[in-house]
Design an enzyme around this catalytic site. Structure first.
Site, PDB file in Angstrom:
ATOM      1  N   SER A  25      -0.690   2.872   0.746  1.00  0.00           N
ATOM      2  CA  SER A  25      -1.708   1.731   1.568  1.00  0.00           C
ATOM      3  C   SER A  25      -2.858   2.546   1.838  1.00  0.00           C
ATOM      4  O   SER A  25      -2.729   3.641   2.763  1.00  0.00           O
ATOM      5  CB  SER A  25      -1.035   1.267   2.727  1.00  0.00           C
ATOM      6  OG  SER A  25       0.129   0.492   2.100  1.00  0.00           O
ATOM      7  N   HIS A  56      -3.341  -2.303  -1.424  1.00  0.00           N
ATOM      8  CA  HIS A  56      -3.300  -1.652  -2.717  1.00  0.00           C
ATOM      9  C   HIS A  56      -3.933  -2.075  -3.854  1.00  0.00           C
ATOM     10  O   HIS A  56      -4.124  -3.526  -3.784  1.00  0.00           O
ATOM     11  CB  HIS A  56      -1.783  -1.864  -2.972  1.00  0.00           C
ATOM     12  CG  HIS A  56      -0.642  -0.845  -2.102  1.00  0.00           C
ATOM     13  ND1 HIS A  56      -0.118   0.123  -2.660  1.00  0.00           N
ATOM     14  CD2 HIS A  56      -0.298  -1.137  -0.989  1.00  0.00           C
ATOM     15  CE1 HIS A  56       0.570   0.686  -1.798  1.00  0.00           C
ATOM     16  NE2 HIS A  56       0.637  -0.126  -0.617  1.00  0.00           N
ATOM     17  N   HIS A  78       7.034  -2.035  -3.375  1.00  0.00           N
ATOM     18  CA  HIS A  78       8.104  -1.557  -2.340  1.00  0.00           C
ATOM     19  C   HIS A  78       9.311  -2.259  -2.364  1.00  0.00           C
ATOM     20  O   HIS A  78       9.439  -3.609  -2.943  1.00  0.00           O
ATOM     21  CB  HIS A  78       7.739  -1.917  -1.013  1.00  0.00           C
ATOM     22  CG  HIS A  78       6.088  -1.202  -0.675  1.00  0.00           C
ATOM     23  ND1 HIS A  78       5.005  -1.902  -1.076  1.00  0.00           N
ATOM     24  CD2 HIS A  78       5.858  -0.152  -0.126  1.00  0.00           C
ATOM     25  CE1 HIS A  78       3.805  -1.078  -0.930  1.00  0.00           C
ATOM     26  NE2 HIS A  78       4.343   0.039  -0.129  1.00  0.00           N
ATOM     27  N   TYR A  80      10.621  -3.859  -0.250  1.00  0.00           N
ATOM     28  CA  TYR A  80      10.820  -5.146   0.479  1.00  0.00           C
ATOM     29  C   TYR A  80      10.367  -6.290  -0.245  1.00  0.00           C
ATOM     30  O   TYR A  80      10.449  -7.554   0.046  1.00  0.00           O
ATOM     31  CB  TYR A  80      10.113  -4.849   1.775  1.00  0.00           C
ATOM     32  CG  TYR A  80       8.680  -4.463   1.958  1.00  0.00           C
ATOM     33  CD1 TYR A  80       7.688  -5.681   1.502  1.00  0.00           C
ATOM     34  CD2 TYR A  80       8.217  -3.233   2.279  1.00  0.00           C
ATOM     35  CE1 TYR A  80       6.404  -4.994   1.232  1.00  0.00           C
ATOM     36  CE2 TYR A  80       6.936  -2.897   2.247  1.00  0.00           C
ATOM     37  CZ  TYR A  80       6.337  -3.733   1.825  1.00  0.00           C
ATOM     38  OH  TYR A  80       4.867  -3.250   1.660  1.00  0.00           O
ATOM     39  N   GLU A  81       9.464  -6.032  -1.396  1.00  0.00           N
ATOM     40  CA  GLU A  81       8.773  -6.924  -1.845  1.00  0.00           C
ATOM     41  C   GLU A  81       9.799  -7.929  -2.847  1.00  0.00           C
ATOM     42  O   GLU A  81       9.767  -9.107  -2.772  1.00  0.00           O
ATOM     43  CB  GLU A  81       7.757  -6.653  -3.004  1.00  0.00           C
ATOM     44  CG  GLU A  81       6.513  -5.988  -2.172  1.00  0.00           C
ATOM     45  CD  GLU A  81       5.907  -5.444  -2.970  1.00  0.00           C
ATOM     46  OE1 GLU A  81       4.991  -6.042  -3.975  1.00  0.00           O
ATOM     47  OE2 GLU A  81       5.322  -3.892  -3.074  1.00  0.00           O
ATOM     48  N   ALA A 108       1.652   5.777   3.689  1.00  0.00           N
ATOM     49  CA  ALA A 108       1.073   5.730   5.104  1.00  0.00           C
ATOM     50  C   ALA A 108       2.317   5.790   5.806  1.00  0.00           C
ATOM     51  O   ALA A 108       3.277   5.188   5.248  1.00  0.00           O
ATOM     52  CB  ALA A 108       0.424   4.602   5.221  1.00  0.00           C
ATOM     53  N   MET A 203       8.201   2.666   4.514  1.00  0.00           N
ATOM     54  CA  MET A 203       8.732   1.762   3.655  1.00  0.00           C
ATOM     55  C   MET A 203       8.495   2.267   2.371  1.00  0.00           C
ATOM     56  O   MET A 203       9.056   0.919   1.429  1.00  0.00           O
ATOM     57  CB  MET A 203       8.231   0.597   4.118  1.00  0.00           C
ATOM     58  CG  MET A 203       8.168  -0.136   5.545  1.00  0.00           C
ATOM     59  SD  MET A 203       7.600  -1.565   5.774  1.00  0.00           S
ATOM     60  CE  MET A 203       6.945  -1.564   7.398  1.00  0.00           C
ATOM     61  N   SER A 204       8.491   3.174   1.877  1.00  0.00           N
ATOM     62  CA  SER A 204       8.451   3.420   0.553  1.00  0.00           C
ATOM     63  C   SER A 204       8.958   5.070  -0.012  1.00  0.00           C
ATOM     64  O   SER A 204       9.468   5.526   0.740  1.00  0.00           O
ATOM     65  CB  SER A 204       6.999   3.348   0.065  1.00  0.00           C
ATOM     66  OG  SER A 204       6.175   4.475   0.669  1.00  0.00           O
ATOM     67  N   ASN A 227      -0.158   6.040  12.529  1.00  0.00           N
ATOM     68  CA  ASN A 227       0.262   5.276  13.769  1.00  0.00           C
ATOM     69  C   ASN A 227       1.485   6.307  14.453  1.00  0.00           C
ATOM     70  O   ASN A 227       2.167   6.617  13.698  1.00  0.00           O
ATOM     71  CB  ASN A 227       0.752   4.094  13.883  1.00  0.00           C
ATOM     72  CG  ASN A 227       1.953   3.433  12.947  1.00  0.00           C
ATOM     73  OD1 ASN A 227       1.480   3.389  11.768  1.00  0.00           O
ATOM     74  ND2 ASN A 227       3.038   3.613  13.539  1.00  0.00           N
ATOM     75  N   HIS A 240      -2.738  -4.014   9.447  1.00  0.00           N
ATOM     76  CA  HIS A 240      -4.278  -3.922   9.375  1.00  0.00           C
ATOM     77  C   HIS A 240      -4.529  -2.484   9.777  1.00  0.00           C
ATOM     78  O   HIS A 240      -5.467  -1.987   9.162  1.00  0.00           O
ATOM     79  CB  HIS A 240      -4.839  -4.724  10.679  1.00  0.00           C
ATOM     80  CG  HIS A 240      -6.471  -4.918  10.478  1.00  0.00           C
ATOM     81  ND1 HIS A 240      -7.119  -5.112   9.993  1.00  0.00           N
ATOM     82  CD2 HIS A 240      -7.053  -4.233  11.620  1.00  0.00           C
ATOM     83  CE1 HIS A 240      -8.416  -4.974  10.353  1.00  0.00           C
ATOM     84  NE2 HIS A 240      -8.245  -4.460  11.439  1.00  0.00           N
TER      85      HIS A 240
END
Ligand code: HPA
Length: 265
Positions: A25, A56, A78, A80-81, A108, A203-204, A227, A240
């Site tokens: 990302s 992406h 990912h 989760y998709e 990220a 998450m990846s 973060n 975001h």
């Protein structure tokens, strides 16, 4: 129908690529540095990710970076998709068929170390897969029992440490904890991960590391910290912000990866 591999070869030429680079990302700008680039949208390539997450770009870019011929995967699927941890298998198999021996993964991530804050680059030293998912589930034969010691190539890690110093980019290494998402973690989950040895959360990437090791690729992975993880003081967590901060840090990531390629793989 032409296979993804036939289309890639027809458009980009049949010369082998040396390495694949998966962009996380906000890290799309690296693809703009590829010279003599052939860009193919994923939707034209059977088996490649067809969904898409904002931040992406969903395209394959083949060309030269740091003097090497590379295949840049700008966008990934990912877990989760669609609940498919093996979603990147066809893309990585195509990479191997194109001749690549090395895969550089980026993403990220949230940091569990307050001193390693947003825009820090962290090289993965290991991972924790506490998800109960594995992209090799369902595979038959002994090759599925992949050794995960040194999953991240020690020689590439050492080179990244040297190059960071040379380029004056602060160097960090850490353990990446794969969390399936798409929700961000709860603060209690982050406290648990900390006990389990995590430095980063995201998450990846881990399913791709497993697939790549199964396919015999050498692997390196780098996170752009966007973060501090949930529950840490001052943590700002949203998709975001992830995209915004990753874009701010992407120039340093691009410099580091370009320098790695320049030195030879
Ligand atoms: N958690 C999970 N994935 C992430 C995070 C996070 O805090 N930041 C960027 N990707």
């Amino acid at each position: 129908m032409m296979s993804a591999l036939d289309i890639i070869r027809a458009r980009a030429g049949a010369e082998p690529v040396e390495a694949g680079i998966v962009l996380g990302s906000g890290l799309g700008p690296l693809a703009d540095q590829v010279s003599g680039a052939t860009s193919i949208p994923y939707h034209e390539l059977e088996g490649f990710p067809q969904g898409g997450v904002s931040g992406h770009q969903s395209k394959l870019v083949i060309g030269m970076l740091g003097g090497r011929r590379v295949a840049v995967f700008s966008g990934r699927e990912h877990y989760y998709e669609n609940g498919n941890s093996a979603a990147m298998r066809p893309a990585l198999e195509a990479l191997v068929a194109l001749g690549a021996s090395t895969l550089i993964l980026t993403n990220a991530a949230g940091s569990l170390r307050p001193e390693v804050g947003p825009t820090s680059i962290v090289v993965h030293s290991d991972y924790v897969n506490w998800s109960g998912r594995n992209p090799l589930i369902g595979e038959h034969g002994d090759a599925r029992f992949v050794d995960m010691r040194d999953a991240y190539d020690p020689a590439i890690r050492a080179r990244l440490a040297e190059l960071s110093q040379k380029l004056k980019i602060p160097h960090h290494e850490g353990v990446y904890f794969w969390f399936c998402g798409p929700t961000f973690e709860s603060p209690a989950e982050i406290r648990a991960m900390k006990i389990l040895g995590a430095d980063l959360v995201g998450m990846s990437t881990v399913p791709e590391v497993i697939l790549a090791r199964r396919l015999g690729l050498r692997v390196a992975a780098l996170s752009m910290v966007t973060n501090l993880a949930a529950g840490f003081k001052g943590a700002e967590i949203s998709h975001h912000d992830t995209k915004k901060v990753a874009a701010e840090g992407s120039a340093a990531m691009t410099r580091l990866i370009t320098a790695l390629l320049e030195g030879g793989l």
